[in-house]
Design a protein around this motif. Structure first.
Motif, PDB file in Angstrom:
ATOM      1  N   THR A   1     -69.512 -41.276  -0.836  1.00  0.00           N
ATOM      2  CA  THR A   1     -68.438 -40.148  -1.131  1.00  0.00           C
ATOM      3  C   THR A   1     -67.981 -39.904  -2.769  1.00  0.00           C
ATOM      4  OG1 THR A   1     -67.356 -40.491   1.159  1.00  0.00           O
ATOM      5  CG2 THR A   1     -66.327 -39.110  -0.454  1.00  0.00           C
ATOM      6  N   PHE A   2     -67.617 -41.047  -3.178  1.00  0.00           N
ATOM      7  CA  PHE A   2     -67.299 -40.950  -4.728  1.00  0.00           C
ATOM      8  C   PHE A   2     -68.608 -40.112  -5.491  1.00  0.00           C
ATOM      9  CE2 PHE A   2     -67.666 -42.901  -8.858  1.00  0.00           C
ATOM     10  CZ  PHE A   2     -66.630 -42.354  -9.430  1.00  0.00           C
ATOM     11  N   GLY A   3     -69.866 -41.067  -5.266  1.00  0.00           N
ATOM     12  CA  GLY A   3     -70.855 -40.621  -6.032  1.00  0.00           C
ATOM     13  C   GLY A   3     -71.072 -39.003  -5.802  1.00  0.00           C
ATOM     14  N   PHE A   4     -70.964 -38.388  -4.503  1.00  0.00           N
ATOM     15  CA  PHE A   4     -71.237 -37.220  -4.052  1.00  0.00           C
ATOM     16  C   PHE A   4     -70.296 -36.440  -4.701  1.00  0.00           C
ATOM     17  CE2 PHE A   4     -70.949 -33.432  -1.656  1.00  0.00           C
ATOM     18  CZ  PHE A   4     -71.984 -32.945  -1.212  1.00  0.00           C
ATOM     19  N   LEU A   5     -68.917 -36.769  -4.641  1.00  0.00           N
ATOM     20  CA  LEU A   5     -67.727 -35.808  -5.318  1.00  0.00           C
ATOM     21  C   LEU A   5     -67.896 -35.716  -6.714  1.00  0.00           C
ATOM     22  CD1 LEU A   5     -64.856 -36.666  -2.960  1.00  0.00           C
ATOM     23  CD2 LEU A   5     -66.348 -34.647  -3.012  1.00  0.00           C
ATOM     24  N   ALA A   6     -68.445 -36.838  -7.365  1.00  0.00           N
ATOM     25  CA  ALA A   6     -68.385 -36.910  -8.928  1.00  0.00           C
ATOM     26  C   ALA A   6     -69.242 -35.838  -9.232  1.00  0.00           C
ATOM     27  CB  ALA A   6     -68.573 -38.473  -9.267  1.00  0.00           C
ATOM     28  N   VAL A   7     -70.594 -36.114  -8.744  1.00  0.00           N
ATOM     29  CA  VAL A   7     -71.579 -35.080  -9.145  1.00  0.00           C
ATOM     30  C   VAL A   7     -71.452 -33.686  -8.798  1.00  0.00           C
ATOM     31  CG1 VAL A   7     -73.974 -34.677  -9.191  1.00  0.00           C
ATOM     32  CG2 VAL A   7     -73.298 -36.826  -9.294  1.00  0.00           C
ATOM     33  N   SER A   8     -70.859 -33.282  -7.749  1.00  0.00           N
ATOM     34  CA  SER A   8     -70.417 -32.061  -7.362  1.00  0.00           C
ATOM     35  C   SER A   8     -69.336 -31.385  -8.316  1.00  0.00           C
ATOM     36  CB  SER A   8     -69.920 -32.084  -6.007  1.00  0.00           C
ATOM     37  OG  SER A   8     -70.850 -32.448  -4.845  1.00  0.00           O
ATOM     38  N   GLY A   9     -68.572 -32.284  -8.814  1.00  0.00           N
ATOM     39  CA  GLY A   9     -67.490 -31.881  -9.543  1.00  0.00           C
ATOM     40  C   GLY A   9     -68.048 -31.569 -10.937  1.00  0.00           C
ATOM     41  N   GLY A  10     -69.145 -31.919 -11.459  1.00  0.00           N
ATOM     42  CA  GLY A  10     -69.711 -31.704 -12.682  1.00  0.00           C
ATOM     43  C   GLY A  10     -70.015 -32.792 -13.393  1.00  0.00           C
ATOM     44  N   LEU A  11     -69.737 -34.082 -13.340  1.00  0.00           N
ATOM     45  CA  LEU A  11     -70.342 -34.996 -13.831  1.00  0.00           C
ATOM     46  C   LEU A  11     -72.061 -35.383 -13.545  1.00  0.00           C
ATOM     47  CD1 LEU A  11     -67.487 -37.776 -13.234  1.00  0.00           C
ATOM     48  CD2 LEU A  11     -67.712 -36.134 -15.102  1.00  0.00           C
TER      49      LEU A  11
ATOM     50  N   ILE B   1     -59.942 -36.550 -14.384  1.00  0.00           N
ATOM     51  CA  ILE B   1     -61.119 -35.932 -15.200  1.00  0.00           C
ATOM     52  C   ILE B   1     -61.283 -34.475 -15.074  1.00  0.00           C
ATOM     53  CG2 ILE B   1     -63.317 -35.976 -15.798  1.00  0.00           C
ATOM     54  CD1 ILE B   1     -63.287 -39.069 -15.582  1.00  0.00           C
ATOM     55  N   PHE B   2     -61.370 -34.224 -13.513  1.00  0.00           N
ATOM     56  CA  PHE B   2     -61.806 -32.767 -13.416  1.00  0.00           C
ATOM     57  C   PHE B   2     -60.617 -31.835 -13.712  1.00  0.00           C
ATOM     58  CE2 PHE B   2     -64.664 -34.305  -9.690  1.00  0.00           C
ATOM     59  CZ  PHE B   2     -65.499 -34.583 -10.864  1.00  0.00           C
ATOM     60  N   ALA B   3     -59.242 -32.368 -13.763  1.00  0.00           N
ATOM     61  CA  ALA B   3     -58.176 -31.669 -14.150  1.00  0.00           C
ATOM     62  C   ALA B   3     -57.859 -31.533 -15.487  1.00  0.00           C
ATOM     63  CB  ALA B   3     -56.732 -32.251 -13.567  1.00  0.00           C
ATOM     64  N   GLY B   4     -58.891 -32.150 -16.414  1.00  0.00           N
ATOM     65  CA  GLY B   4     -58.918 -32.007 -17.814  1.00  0.00           C
ATOM     66  C   GLY B   4     -58.016 -33.102 -18.336  1.00  0.00           C
ATOM     67  N   ALA B   5     -57.432 -34.113 -17.721  1.00  0.00           N
ATOM     68  CA  ALA B   5     -56.514 -34.970 -18.623  1.00  0.00           C
ATOM     69  C   ALA B   5     -57.204 -35.758 -19.607  1.00  0.00           C
ATOM     70  CB  ALA B   5     -56.036 -35.951 -17.303  1.00  0.00           C
ATOM     71  N   GLY B   6     -56.376 -36.232 -20.594  1.00  0.00           N
ATOM     72  CA  GLY B   6     -56.990 -36.982 -21.575  1.00  0.00           C
ATOM     73  C   GLY B   6     -57.196 -38.586 -21.274  1.00  0.00           C
ATOM     74  N   TYR B   7     -57.717 -39.114 -22.072  1.00  0.00           N
ATOM     75  CA  TYR B   7     -58.368 -40.785 -21.937  1.00  0.00           C
ATOM     76  C   TYR B   7     -57.192 -41.259 -21.632  1.00  0.00           C
ATOM     77  CZ  TYR B   7     -62.965 -39.167 -23.875  1.00  0.00           C
ATOM     78  OH  TYR B   7     -63.810 -38.355 -24.146  1.00  0.00           O
ATOM     79  N   PHE B   8     -56.074 -41.222 -22.261  1.00  0.00           N
ATOM     80  CA  PHE B   8     -54.982 -42.199 -22.101  1.00  0.00           C
ATOM     81  C   PHE B   8     -54.443 -42.079 -20.844  1.00  0.00           C
ATOM     82  CE2 PHE B   8     -50.299 -42.934 -22.468  1.00  0.00           C
ATOM     83  CZ  PHE B   8     -50.444 -44.151 -22.971  1.00  0.00           C
ATOM     84  N   GLU B   9     -54.075 -40.891 -20.217  1.00  0.00           N
ATOM     85  CA  GLU B   9     -53.838 -40.397 -19.016  1.00  0.00           C
ATOM     86  C   GLU B   9     -54.475 -41.135 -17.846  1.00  0.00           C
ATOM     87  OE1 GLU B   9     -52.413 -36.565 -17.894  1.00  0.00           O
ATOM     88  OE2 GLU B   9     -52.509 -35.864 -19.879  1.00  0.00           O
ATOM     89  N   VAL B  10     -55.946 -41.061 -17.991  1.00  0.00           N
ATOM     90  CA  VAL B  10     -56.943 -41.669 -17.131  1.00  0.00           C
ATOM     91  C   VAL B  10     -56.826 -43.116 -17.198  1.00  0.00           C
ATOM     92  CG1 VAL B  10     -59.342 -41.738 -16.516  1.00  0.00           C
ATOM     93  CG2 VAL B  10     -58.453 -39.676 -17.386  1.00  0.00           C
TER      94      VAL B  10
END
Length: 241
Positions: free
Chosen positions: A27-37, A62-71
């Motif tokens: 599920t993670f891999g599917f959603l990650a690639v479907s979201g643009g990764l 990441i999809f919401a555009g958060a910065g590296y520090f937030e992630v």
């Protein structure tokens, strides 16, 4: 004790965990690639991490555009429990285990691996722990790759529809625990309330989604610990005596 025998015993104990990780990682891999990764990025995330909740939360940011520090800070807060689990296991690890081996074991500590290792009788040896974590790591990475790879072959409409799976997974985790424990229900409601206030009250509009998650997590856990403290069992026994 024979190193090979201990390793094989660990493999046997870790097999159910590895099989259970495949569909979640899929599920993670599917959603990650479907979201643009890219596929390789999704696989790299799973290869360098072994945390379902942390990876899903980080992916959302990441999809919401958060910065590296937030992630980084969000995943740190979510995965902080693994530090406590690792500290607990150090009390059982064989004294001769070196620092490098301890670091490798610490990398693979998850909820399921911690429970199985804790139930193991006697000191925890490196061979057993390496065997225990081998198949879960393999299952997690295999599931991620399969989910990421298959997303390219599915219609776009189905890929978009699968986005609901992430929310379904979190509901499946929260609802049973909240139903079984009033304390968990209160903590969940506190976290939801804090997140809603930070999201919809205009004065807090400057706070990004990542920090809202962090604030809700810390507030829920902190207030929950204050309202429902867990007394030390040894202390209770001494007082009763």
């Amino acid at each position: 004790m024979n190193w090979k025998r201990e390793f094989v015993r660990g493999l046997g104990d870790g097999l159910p965990i590895g099989l259970g990780y495949i569909p979640v990682a899929f599920t993670f891999g599917f959603l990650a690639v479907s979201g643009g990764l890219p596929v390789w990025v999704a696989c790299l995330i799973s290869f360098s991490n072994l945390t379902s909740a942390g990876q899903f939360a980080g992916m959302n940011l990441i999809f919401a555009g958060a910065g590296y520090f937030e992630v980084a800070l969000t995943t740190f807060v979510i995965n902080l429990r693994y530090m406590l689990m690792s500290l607990s296991l150090t009390q059982r690890i064989e004294k001769s285990m070196g620092t490098l081996k301890r670091m490798l074991v610490g990398f693979a500590v998850t909820d399921e691996i911690f429970v199985v290792a804790s139930l193991n009788q006697g000191p925890l040896r490196a061979a057993y722990l390496f065997g225990l974590m081998a198949l879960p790591i393999g299952g997690w990475n295999l599931g991620t790759f399969l989910g990421a790879a298959i997303s390219d072959f599915l219609p776009l409409a189905l890929q978009n529809a699968m986005g609901i799976a992430l929310y379904g997974m979190f509901i499946a985790l929260i609802v049973p625990a909240s139903r079984d424990s009033f304390h968990v229900l209160v903590i969940v409601l506190i976290a939801v309330a804090v997140n809603c206030v930070l999201t919809y009250v205009p004065v807090f509009s400057f706070i990004s989604s990542g920090f809202r998650i962090i604030a809700a997590t810390v507030a829920g856990a902190g207030i929950g610990a204050f309202l429902f403290p867990k007394e030390d069992e040894d202390y209770v026994k001494r007082e009763a005596a």
